[in-house]
Design a protein around this motif. Structure first.
Motif, short mmCIF file in Angstrom:
data_model
loop_
_atom_site.label_atom_id
_atom_site.label_comp_id
_atom_site.label_asym_id
_atom_site.label_seq_id
_atom_site.Cartn_x
_atom_site.Cartn_y
_atom_site.Cartn_z
N ILE A 56 0.85 -1.20 0.00
CA ILE A 56 0.00 0.00 0.00
C ILE A 56 0.89 1.24 0.00
O ILE A 56 0.68 2.19 -0.76
N ILE A 57 1.92 1.22 0.84
CA ILE A 57 2.83 2.37 0.92
C ILE A 57 3.53 2.57 -0.42
O ILE A 57 3.60 3.68 -0.95
N ARG A 58 4.01 1.47 -0.99
CA ARG A 58 4.74 1.55 -2.26
C ARG A 58 3.85 2.11 -3.37
O ARG A 58 4.26 2.99 -4.12
N GLN A 59 2.63 1.59 -3.44
CA GLN A 59 1.71 2.06 -4.49
C GLN A 59 1.46 3.56 -4.37
O GLN A 59 1.50 4.28 -5.36
N GLU A 60 1.20 4.01 -3.16
CA GLU A 60 0.89 5.44 -2.98
C GLU A 60 2.12 6.31 -3.21
O GLU A 60 2.00 7.42 -3.73
N MET A 61 3.29 5.83 -2.79
CA MET A 61 4.52 6.61 -3.03
C MET A 61 4.78 6.70 -4.53
O MET A 61 5.12 7.76 -5.05
N ASN A 62 4.61 5.58 -5.24
CA ASN A 62 4.81 5.60 -6.69
C ASN A 62 3.82 6.56 -7.35
O ASN A 62 4.18 7.32 -8.25
N LYS A 63 2.58 6.50 -6.89
CA LYS A 63 1.55 7.36 -7.44
C LYS A 63 1.93 8.84 -7.28
O LYS A 63 1.62 9.68 -8.12
N SER A 64 2.63 9.15 -6.17
CA SER A 64 3.01 10.55 -5.91
C SER A 64 4.18 11.00 -6.77
O SER A 64 4.56 12.17 -6.75
N GLY A 65 4.76 10.04 -7.52
CA GLY A 65 5.88 10.39 -8.38
C GLY A 65 7.24 10.16 -7.74
O GLY A 65 8.28 10.46 -8.34
N ALA A 66 7.25 9.64 -6.49
CA ALA A 66 8.54 9.36 -5.85
C ALA A 66 9.17 8.12 -6.50
O ALA A 66 8.46 7.26 -7.02
N GLN A 67 10.52 8.07 -6.48
CA GLN A 67 11.23 6.97 -7.13
C GLN A 67 11.83 6.05 -6.06
O GLN A 67 12.44 6.53 -5.12
N GLU A 68 11.66 4.74 -6.28
CA GLU A 68 12.16 3.80 -5.26
C GLU A 68 13.65 3.53 -5.46
O GLU A 68 14.11 3.28 -6.58
N VAL A 69 14.40 3.59 -4.37
CA VAL A 69 15.82 3.22 -4.36
C VAL A 69 16.02 2.24 -3.21
O VAL A 69 15.08 1.97 -2.46
N LEU A 70 17.20 1.71 -3.07
CA LEU A 70 17.49 0.84 -1.93
C LEU A 70 18.93 1.08 -1.51
O LEU A 70 19.84 0.87 -2.30
N MET A 71 19.09 1.58 -0.29
CA MET A 71 20.44 1.96 0.17
C MET A 71 20.93 0.99 1.24
O MET A 71 20.11 0.39 1.93
N PRO A 72 22.24 0.87 1.39
CA PRO A 72 22.77 -0.09 2.38
C PRO A 72 22.40 0.27 3.82
O PRO A 72 22.24 1.44 4.16
N ILE A 73 22.30 -0.78 4.63
CA ILE A 73 22.05 -0.57 6.07
C ILE A 73 23.36 -0.15 6.74
O ILE A 73 23.37 0.62 7.69
N VAL A 74 24.46 -0.69 6.24
CA VAL A 74 25.76 -0.36 6.83
C VAL A 74 26.26 0.93 6.19
O VAL A 74 26.28 1.06 4.96
N GLN A 75 26.61 1.89 7.04
CA GLN A 75 26.97 3.22 6.54
C GLN A 75 28.34 3.64 7.07
O GLN A 75 28.61 3.49 8.25
N PRO A 76 29.18 4.19 6.21
CA PRO A 76 30.52 4.60 6.65
C PRO A 76 30.49 5.82 7.58
O PRO A 76 29.70 6.74 7.37
#
Ligand code: ATP
Ligand code: MG
Length: 560
Positions: A56-76
């Protein structure tokens, strides 16, 4: 799906450490399993619910024009050093070193990573605005993980970050996200409110939180009964007040042996707590300060933080070293700065400590006392609404979403600049938008349960319907009818669970109710004699006889 082929470890016992209903029911229904403090595995039934929420969240975010990315959990660490948060974030940030002794952390949030990422690709104002989101695991080493997935250490968040050329564009996306969040929480079937919020350590100044209303909520939300003003109690700001009283009493020193709390003093002297003034001693970076509040008011630590930065309450020995008598501190003889809350500063003839063991003063007034007045307190029920319309009511809320206007805090630190229309470099301005995906499951259960178990709203139920056949493994007629119906449901794409276990009917009914599946069909020889099945909605008490041949269309009409 058949129950015998699906892991559904339901249990009757309430787990010892589960204080709130959603935690109890998520464990009892076999949605989650505890690994360690604040760490939970999702079992198959739990994953089905989780995916529905995510979708549901993904559908509505996509509908708003936001773009899906995926970033690492481990951060420098370097990214966190660049933003200045490596030192500031405190113990919630889990830090570690890799085999090369390089420092890293587990991401509690992703502002640093996204700004680092987009700085490499955003070049021109023509690309803006852009909004990026992910649905990703976060880790926060919470001081008190509790309530199951409501406040866990590892949890899933939907976080989004938008980049803009100017404030007007940020405002537009902020409003679009506000609307998207409302759409998401509407579809999830939650009873929620958007409220004004403090932006906390993340930065920026405009911010709203979305709260699911529930008694178990950790936040207090204030609403006006005369307007649509709504704010987190942290954020309710009070104006300076006019003094309306005059002093009529003379000051007296009265014995109050061992009466150290406002409650005890007020009771002992037979006065109202609101006629007393209490003093709290805090330690800021450079100095100790005395804060004065009306006896019936609570300190708002966020306001104090906004005024003085990081602070702690002074310890007993620090108070002693200041030559103050804890429990009997007053407004006189203080050798530190005194800051008085607006509503305490307009009191007349009040009671406060005498700075002497076992004594208080009555008939005290502010004349001759050096102090600064400020807004220091939390709202209480019945306060005037800050917008001047109506009185405040207070309800409990669970924060499921938070939207912020960040400004340029991260984009300037990480140099997210684009070439503007005039050819000059412009630092982008940012918004960020979070939703607690896993917390939503718990919050939904807090609003939807009864003494038998969960009552999932259709949108996030693990299965749409459960078939409970009586004597499935003995009656060939029941088996044949059940299998036929099961097949019909599957063919039209209805998510059906068939309880094919050799269990007593009572156990199967109890499990289907505990799991909160919205619709249930019972098939038995008795019903079959009449050509019927029995239908019951999880959220209703009545049972309906439906003709076997009409069952599919009957259920389809319920699923719209
Ligand atoms: P809280 O005040 O509850 O700690 P927060 O202000 O720290 O929340 P944000 O940084 O705004 O939270 O994170 C976005 C969302 O992530 C929150 O609105 C909440 O729904 C969710 N969230 C935050 N911390 C946790 C946690 N420990 N467990 C589960 N969900 C969480
Ligand atoms: Mg937090």
């Amino acid at each position: 799906m058949k129950t015998t082929k699906f892991l559904i470890p339901t249990q009757k016992e309430v787990p010892n450490d589960a204080q709130i209903i959603s935690h109890q029911l998520m464990i009892r229904a076999g949605l989650i399993s505890k690994l360690a403090s604040g760490l939970y595995s999702y079992l198959p039934m739990g994953v089905r619910v989780l995916r529905k929420v995510e979708n549901i969240i993904r559908q509505e975010m996509n509908k708003s024009g936001a773009q899906e990315v995926l970033m690492p959990i481990v951060q420098p660490a370097e990214l966190w050093q660049a933003s200045g948060r490596w030192d500031k974030y405190g113990a919630e940030l889990l830090r570690f070193t890799d085999r090369h002794q390089r420092e890293f952390c587990l991401g509690p949030t992703h502002e640093e990573v996204i700004t680092h990422l987009v700085a490499q690709y955003l070049r021109s104002y023509k690309q803006l605005p852009m909004n990026f989101y992910q649905i990703q695991t976060k880790f926060r080493d919470e001081i008190r993980p509790r309530f199951g997935v409501m406040r866990s250490r590892e949890f899933i968040m939907k976080d989004a970050y938008s980049f803009h050329l100017d404030q007007a564009s940020l405002q537009q996306t902020y409003e679009a996200m506000y609307q998207t969040y409302s759409n998401i929480f509407d579809r999830l079937g939650l009873d929620y409110r958007a409220v004004l919020a403090d932006s906390g350590s993340i930065g920026g100044d405009t911010s709203h939180e979305f709260h699911v209303l529930a008694e178990s909520g950790e936040d207090a939300i204030c609403f006006s009964d005369g307007s649509n003003y709504a704010a987190n109690i942290e954020k309710v700001a009070f104006p300076k007040q006019e003094k309306t009283c005059a002093s009529t009493l003379t000051e007296e020193r009265v014995p109050t042996k061992k009466k150290t709390s406002i409650k005890d003093v007020a009771k002992f002297l037979n006065v109202k707590e609101l006629n007393c003034v209490k003093i709290l001693i805090i330690k800021t970076k450079n100095s100790f300060k005395a804060l004065a509040l009306r006896g019936d008011h609570e300190l708002n630590e966020i306001k104090v933080h906004n005024l003085f930065g990081d602070f702690e309450f002074a310890t007993d020995s620090e108070i002693k070293n200041l030559d103050l008598k804890k429990g009997f501190i007053g407004i006189k003889d203080l050798n530190i700065d005194l800051i008085v809350d607006y509503s305490a500063s307009v009191l007349c003839d009040f009671i406060c400590g005498a700075n002497e063991w076992d004594y208080h003063l009555t008939g005290v007034n502010w004349q001759g006392i050096e102090f600064v007045d400020a807004d220091l307190r939390n709202a209480v029920e019945g306060d005037d609404s800050p917008d001047g319309k109506g009185k405040l009511m207070i309800k409990r809320g669970i924060e499921v979403g938070h939207i912020f206007q960040l400004g340029t805090k991260y984009s300037s630190a990480m140099k997210v600049n684009v070439i503007g229309e005039s050819g000059k470099a412009v630092t982008t301005t940012m918004g960020c938008y979070g939703i607690g995906v896993t917390r939503i499951i718990a919050a939904s259960i807090e609003q939807n349960y009864d003494d038998k178990g969960i009552i999932f709203p259709q949108a996030i139920a693990p299965f749409q319907i459960v078939i409970v056949p009586i004597n499935y493994n003995k009656s060939t007629r029941v088996k044949a009818l059940t299998d036929k119906l099961y097949q019909q449901f599957i063919e039209v794409g209805i998510e059906v669970l068939l309880d094919d276990r050799k269990e007593r009917a009572g156990i199967m009914f109890a499990d289907s109710e505990l799991l909160g599946i919205p619709h249930r069909i019972v098939i038995s020889d008795t019903h079959a004699d009449n050509g019927n099945v029995e239908y019951k909605a999880r959220n209703k008490t009545d049972k309906i006889q439906v003709k076997f041949d009409n069952t599919l269309s009957f259920i389809q009409s319920k699923l719209i």
